[in-house]
Motif scaffolding. Structure first.
Motif: not given
Length: 375
Positions: A352-358
């Protein structure tokens, strides 16, 4: 070839659950935890998650003790030793007694990084065989029976394969009976979180009329002796949770007849490597296992999905969708339940990709450690 780890970051997080989660110990709404980032010299990042709570109600570990153990003992061990495989970590950490959640958090990040360096999914690295895993849902103690029935109906309609209810003295048999009468065909289990003693044996025998899948950890958190006595007195299968902190505990519980089912939580047993060893023993001895949950973010949830893809995880785990817990998770795409199953990611690592903003929004502090001076 050794695993390349150039830096480790401990990212302290604070995320608010959508709804308070009540157990026999108390209520949780704000989750304070760590995301661990193991970064290699090529910039690839493996992610782990600490699952200890702020207070020591589940085990003796807390968020603060995890920080102490990771930065003062465990990371220095990683810095001064070479790893050929993530399985090496449990042996490396063995001189440090207990503190399994701190160990598992770091080990999980290394497992993810290792799988990414190999270009394979974490599930494949662990030996997983499933493309989808069945999931159940854990429902905290509700303010009223009607509220509980409505919530169960909501999850049954959503396709969850198993319903777990938290119980405690005074809120148990009558509620479970009401639920069973309203939902005669659902896979139903009860989780007591050590709320009973052997003096309650006669009371707990009433569970045998309710066709429960299991009762989880009815007696003391560190007991396997009294559970064996209770299991001989009831036909409802006992599942051990808090009592199981290692493969050795599983072996003793099996030999004593303390339970018929094992709940595997990577954080509780010290990591994915020990979880695999427990899985292999239970597979050999035909003991059903399932993957427990600790109110994880999407990163910890992705680790659980990979673990639950192993073949002996024959019962639905506590791996609910992200939207059940969080307004906004820290991964993309978020974990979604479809017809009672979640898809096992097949991309590299946790997939899964990390939501860097969150991730940055929920971060309250970052501690960085260089790993450049290994012996």
């Amino acid at each position: 070839m050794s695993i390349d780890i150039a830096h480790i970051q401990l990212r302290r997080m604070s995320m608010r659950l959508k709804h308070p989660f009540a157990t026999s110990f108390g209520t949780i709404q704000d989750k304070d935890f760590f995301i661990i980032e193991a970064i290699d010299s090529a910039g690839r990042t493996g992610y782990g998650e600490s699952v200890a709570f702020s207070s020591p109600w589940y085990t003796e570990e807390t968020v603060e003790t995890n920080l102490h153990m990771m930065q003062d003992f465990l990371i220095p061990l990683l810095k001064t030793n070479t790893l050929e495989h993530p399985d090496d970590i449990s042996r490396l950490f063995a001189p440090i007694r207990r503190n399994n959640m701190a160990k598992a958090a770091l080990e999980g990040a290394v497992w993810d990084l290792y799988a990414k360096q190999k270009g394979i999914s974490l599930a494949a690295a662990l030996g997983g065989t499933r493309s989808h895993v069945a999931v159940g849902v854990s429902i905290g103690i509700q303010p009223s029976t009607n509220a509980l029935l409505a919530k169960i109906d909501q999850y049954v309609q959503a396709g969850y394969k198993r319903i777990k209810l938290k119980i405690k003295p005074g809120q148990d048999i009558e509620i479970l009976t009401t639920v069973r009468n309203a939902f005669p065909n659902i896979m139903l289990m009860a989780d007591a979180n050590s709320a009973y003693t052997l003096e309650d044996t006669h009371h707990l025998q009433q569970l045998d009329e309710l066709d429960l899948l299991m009762i989880e950890q009815p007696l003391a958190h560190d007991d396997i002796i009294d559970h064996a006595t209770l299991q001989t007195a009831i036909t409802t299968p006992i599942c051990l949770d808090e009592s199981i902190q290692s493969l050795t505990d599983v072996e003793k519980a099996h030999q004593l007849g303390s339970c018929r089912i094992i709940n595997v939580k990577s954080g509780r047993v010290g990591g994915l490597s020990e979880s695999k060893r427990i899985h292999d023993y239970c597979q050999k001895h035909h003991i059903p296992v399932w993957c427990g949950g600790m109110l994880e973010s999407g990163i910890g949830r992705a680790h659980n999905i990979a673990l639950a893809s192993l073949p002996q995880f024959t019962l639905p785990g506590d791996i609910s969708g992200s939207a059940r817990y969080w307004e906004k998770d820290i991964i993309n795409p978020e974990i979604v339940v479809q017809d009672g199953y979640v898809t096992v990611p097949d991309g590299p690592g946790i997939g899964v990709s990390i939501d860097e903003t969150a991730l940055n929004t929920y971060t309250t502090e970052i501690k960085s450690f260089s790993m450049d001076h290994k012996a």
